[in-house]
Design a protein around this motif. Structure first.
Motif, short mmCIF file in Angstrom:
data_model
loop_
_atom_site.label_atom_id
_atom_site.label_comp_id
_atom_site.label_asym_id
_atom_site.label_seq_id
_atom_site.Cartn_x
_atom_site.Cartn_y
_atom_site.Cartn_z
N LEU A 54 -9.89 -2.95 -5.35
CA LEU A 54 -10.12 -1.51 -5.43
C LEU A 54 -9.61 -0.81 -4.18
CD1 LEU A 54 -11.47 1.05 -6.62
CD2 LEU A 54 -13.57 0.34 -5.46
N LEU A 55 -9.89 -1.38 -3.02
CA LEU A 55 -9.49 -0.75 -1.77
C LEU A 55 -7.98 -0.72 -1.61
CD1 LEU A 55 -12.18 -2.20 0.67
CD2 LEU A 55 -12.21 -0.02 -0.57
N LEU A 56 -7.27 -1.63 -2.28
CA LEU A 56 -5.81 -1.63 -2.21
C LEU A 56 -5.21 -0.34 -2.80
CD1 LEU A 56 -4.80 -5.29 -3.10
CD2 LEU A 56 -4.55 -4.12 -0.91
N VAL A 57 -6.01 0.38 -3.59
CA VAL A 57 -5.54 1.69 -4.07
C VAL A 57 -5.20 2.58 -2.87
CG1 VAL A 57 -6.24 3.78 -5.29
CG2 VAL A 57 -6.83 1.54 -6.22
N GLY A 58 -5.99 2.46 -1.81
CA GLY A 58 -5.70 3.23 -0.60
C GLY A 58 -4.36 2.87 0.00
N LEU A 59 -4.02 1.59 0.01
CA LEU A 59 -2.72 1.16 0.53
C LEU A 59 -1.59 1.71 -0.32
CD1 LEU A 59 -1.04 -0.51 2.51
CD2 LEU A 59 -1.38 -2.49 1.00
N VAL A 60 -1.76 1.68 -1.64
CA VAL A 60 -0.73 2.22 -2.54
C VAL A 60 -0.54 3.71 -2.30
CG1 VAL A 60 -0.16 2.65 -4.95
CG2 VAL A 60 -1.13 0.45 -4.29
N LEU A 61 -1.63 4.45 -2.14
CA LEU A 61 -1.52 5.89 -1.87
C LEU A 61 -0.80 6.14 -0.55
CD1 LEU A 61 -5.10 7.11 -2.94
CD2 LEU A 61 -2.95 7.43 -4.17
N LEU A 62 -1.10 5.32 0.45
CA LEU A 62 -0.42 5.46 1.74
C LEU A 62 1.09 5.25 1.59
CD1 LEU A 62 -0.41 5.68 4.85
CD2 LEU A 62 -0.89 3.22 4.92
N LEU A 63 1.47 4.23 0.83
CA LEU A 63 2.89 3.92 0.66
C LEU A 63 3.60 5.01 -0.13
CD1 LEU A 63 2.72 0.09 -0.07
CD2 LEU A 63 3.41 1.22 2.05
N VAL A 64 2.90 5.62 -1.07
CA VAL A 64 3.51 6.72 -1.85
C VAL A 64 3.76 7.94 -0.97
CG1 VAL A 64 3.08 8.38 -3.70
CG2 VAL A 64 2.60 5.95 -4.07
N ALA A 65 2.79 8.26 -0.11
CA ALA A 65 2.89 9.47 0.70
C ALA A 65 3.75 9.27 1.94
CB ALA A 65 1.49 9.93 1.13
N LEU A 66 3.90 8.05 2.40
CA LEU A 66 4.51 7.81 3.71
C LEU A 66 5.95 8.32 3.85
CD1 LEU A 66 4.01 4.77 5.96
CD2 LEU A 66 6.33 5.52 5.48
N PRO A 67 6.88 8.01 2.94
CA PRO A 67 8.27 8.45 3.18
C PRO A 67 8.42 9.97 3.28
CG PRO A 67 8.19 6.72 1.53
CD PRO A 67 6.78 7.15 1.75
N PRO A 68 7.96 10.74 2.28
CA PRO A 68 8.15 12.19 2.39
C PRO A 68 7.35 12.83 3.51
CG PRO A 68 6.82 11.67 0.46
CD PRO A 68 7.33 10.38 0.98
N LEU A 69 6.14 12.33 3.78
CA LEU A 69 5.34 12.92 4.85
C LEU A 69 5.95 12.60 6.21
CD1 LEU A 69 2.88 14.55 5.62
CD2 LEU A 69 1.52 12.44 5.59
N THR A 70 6.49 11.41 6.36
CA THR A 70 7.14 11.05 7.63
C THR A 70 8.32 11.95 7.90
OG1 THR A 70 6.45 8.74 7.35
CG2 THR A 70 8.22 9.16 8.91
N ARG A 71 9.09 12.27 6.88
CA ARG A 71 10.22 13.17 7.07
C ARG A 71 9.76 14.55 7.54
NH1 ARG A 71 11.85 10.67 2.27
NH2 ARG A 71 11.35 12.48 0.99
N ARG A 72 8.63 15.00 7.04
CA ARG A 72 8.12 16.32 7.43
C ARG A 72 7.52 16.31 8.84
NH1 ARG A 72 8.37 16.23 2.10
NH2 ARG A 72 8.55 18.19 0.93
N LEU A 73 6.99 15.17 9.27
CA LEU A 73 6.36 15.10 10.58
C LEU A 73 7.33 14.65 11.67
CD1 LEU A 73 2.84 13.62 9.71
CD2 LEU A 73 3.54 16.01 9.96
N GLY A 74 8.58 14.39 11.31
CA GLY A 74 9.59 14.10 12.31
C GLY A 74 9.73 12.65 12.72
N GLY A 75 9.10 11.73 11.99
CA GLY A 75 9.19 10.33 12.35
C GLY A 75 10.24 9.59 11.56
N ARG A 76 10.22 8.27 11.69
CA ARG A 76 11.10 7.39 10.91
C ARG A 76 10.23 6.54 9.99
NH1 ARG A 76 14.19 3.75 14.85
NH2 ARG A 76 14.69 2.71 12.90
N PRO A 77 10.57 6.46 8.70
CA PRO A 77 9.73 5.72 7.77
C PRO A 77 9.50 4.26 8.17
CG PRO A 77 11.25 7.10 6.56
CD PRO A 77 11.64 7.19 8.00
N GLU A 78 10.56 3.58 8.66
CA GLU A 78 10.37 2.17 9.01
C GLU A 78 9.43 2.02 10.20
OE1 GLU A 78 14.68 3.13 10.32
OE2 GLU A 78 13.14 3.93 8.97
#
Length: 542
Positions: free
Chosen positions: A208-232
């Protein structure tokens, strides 16, 4: 410490594609991960998995090993060997993580490569006993309490008894649940499915808690681009980090749901879907109250998109946000069948008194000094320090909130800072509490020096608790050795042979290439130049 570096595999032209070896083509599709680094981390995970059955947060009565020829692994010298294996696996994983960080710094691996490597490290721990904690047993007991007719916000697991209660850490036996109604609802659902099968309950809770990891992975690329970081880089900090792999997933902490929900809420807010953002952040708060710190910053993101004077815009954003919060939270409470008893239960973690919490440390230090003038009790010193720390946290929250009134990525970044400060200035701090803020801060721009500090903090936080879940915070010799190891790991991120154990020629070949992000904001890579992590596109050469 041996370092191995693979050169980036070039993308073949169409005319040359048939000449590329099949193995190289596979590595290219996977994002060019280092096979040796990947397997090294897997070896560490497997070692911790095996050791965890003897020296992790094991069951009081183990139906698998308890009556078998392998029961020796849980007692005496067998348990000691199991503990040594856990620490050996942790050292190997940290080594692999640092090696992966070098590849990220030198742009030899794409975001997909970091993700593939991280998943490989995570998989063995999906079936391990809880590591460095016993919290999953508390979660199951708190889910069983309402099913047995008890209010989880009024009584602790000892009021119920039974197999779930037996495995809860003694410190939390009579403590009401400090979690929000959504998490109580989820825990009830798991217990209603698994019955009294504790092993199935732990595995189901982790799934069940792995749902949190999946949500993080979904949000990470586009949010990183907006916050000025690098996805990797964000993946290396937030997902490949041993704190995530071992503590959050191997330990099975419900903070993982918050770590996934908050970035999703921030991304929705930056995309203009403000009511959805408030809804998701409210759901995160219905798991752990600390997530509510992000809500005022999301309101500012909304207000910044409106027209008119600031306070009028703030009111227009705040009213529907508060209404949405009230509806969503009330719905979670009704669905869980609980009231607002969780509010007084929030004080439960403050029962923990150790110096990992900054105000508690200050109170204990002042008390120690005061002993030179008389025998005084410690509690008043700790209580005063905690009250002052609470006032400081409120002041910092207001300050960062006001500085975020222009909304946008700045508000999200400041929300991450305040969440991190809340973990540090809390009356009680546990290692995984730092994930509240770093799930957002990981996606901002980082300097190489900042990543070194991240290594020091992450490695040290990994070992301040023993694999059984007991505190190691007063084992000073052990902590000194752990800190030295953490510093060595941080130095080796940029200097692969910090102890000069290898020849000069070999070490020179492994010097890390230019830092991933210059510390000067004016030199940061533009957000539109960053490519999504999921598509695994090749990065521009540094």
């Amino acid at each position: 410490m041996t370092a191995h570096h693979e050169r980036a595999i070039p993308r073949p032209d169409a005319a040359d594609a048939v000449t590329v070896p099949r193995a190289d083509g596979l590595l290219e599709r996977l994002g060019r991960p280092s096979v040796r680094t990947l397997l090294l981390g897997v070896a560490g995970s497997v070692a911790m998995l095996v050791g965890g059955f003897g020296s992790g947060g094991t069951l009081l009565r183990d139906p698998v090993l308890g009556n078998s020829a392998l029961s020796f692994w849980r007692y005496g010298h067998g348990q000691q060997l199991a503990g040594m294996l856990i620490y050996a696996g942790l050292i190997v994983m940290v080594w692999a993580w640092v090696r992966l960080g070098r590849d990220v710094l030198a742009r030899r691996v794409t975001g997909r490569g970091v993700l593939v490597t991280s998943v490989a490290w995570i998989v063995p721990l999906l079936i391990s006993p809880p590591l460095f904690t016993r919290d999953p047993y508390s979660y199951l007991a708190q889910g069983a309490l309402p099913l047995a007719g008890f209010d989880p916000y009024a009584v602790g697991p000892d009021a119920m008894g039974g197999v779930f209660t037996d495995n809860v850490h003694f410190f939390w036996q009579d403590t009401p649940a400090p979690y929000g109604p959504l998490f109580i609802l989820l825990a009830k659902g798991i217990v209603s499915v698994v019955g009294t099968n504790v092993i199935a309950g732990v595995l189901a809770m982790r799934a069940l808690l792995l749902v949190g990891l999946v949500l993080l992975l979904v949000a990470l690329p586009p949010l990183t681009r907006r916050l000025g970081g690098r996805p990797e880089v964000a993946l290396w900090i937030a997902v490949a980090n041993p704190v995530m792999v071992v503590h959050m997933i191997g330990g099975g902490h419900n903070d993982l749901l918050v770590v996934g929900m908050l970035p999703c809420a921030a991304l929705l807010a930056l995309r203009g879907r403000h009511l959805s953002a408030v809804t998701v952040a409210t759901l995160a708060m219905a798991v752990k109250a600390s997530a509510g710190i992000a809500l005022p910053f999301l309101v500012l993101v909304w207000a910044a998109t409106l027209t008119g004077p600031f306070w009028k815009r703030l009111l227009r954003a705040a009213v529907p946000s508060i209404a949405t919060f009230g509806v969503v939270f009330a719905a979670c409470s009704v669905a869980a069948g609980v009231g607002l008893g969780w509010l007084p239960a929030l004080s439960a973690p403050s029962m923990i008194v150790n110096w990992l919490s900054a105000p508690t440390a200050v109170g204990q230090l002042v008390h120690t000094i005061s002993q030179m003038f008389g025998d005084l009790p410690e509690k008043p010193f700790v209580d005063v320090a905690r009250m002052l720390s609470g006032a400081l946290l409120v002041a910092l929250l207001v300050r960062y909130w006001w500085r975020s009134r222009d909304g946008g990525p700045t508000a999200v970044r400041n929300a991450g800072i305040v969440l991190a400060l809340a973990a540090i200035l809390s009356p009680a701090t546990l290692p995984w509490y730092l994930s509240w803020g770093f799930c957002l801060l990981a996606m901002t721009a980082w300097s190489a020096r900042g990543l070194q500090w991240t290594i020091v903090g992450s490695v040290w936080l990994m070992v301040v608790y023993y694999p059984t879940g007991e505190t190691a915070l007063y084992n000073w010799g052990f902590l000194a050795v752990a800190l030295a190891g953490a510093v060595l790991a941080a130095v080796s991120l940029l200097r692969p042979d910090p102890l000069r154990l290898r020849t000069r020629r070999t070490a020179a070949a492994d010097v890390v290439e230019p830092p991933l992000v210059p510390p000067d904001p004016s030199e940061l890579v533009p957000a539109d130049a960053l490519e999504p992590v999921i598509d695994g596109a090749a990065r521009r050469p540094s």
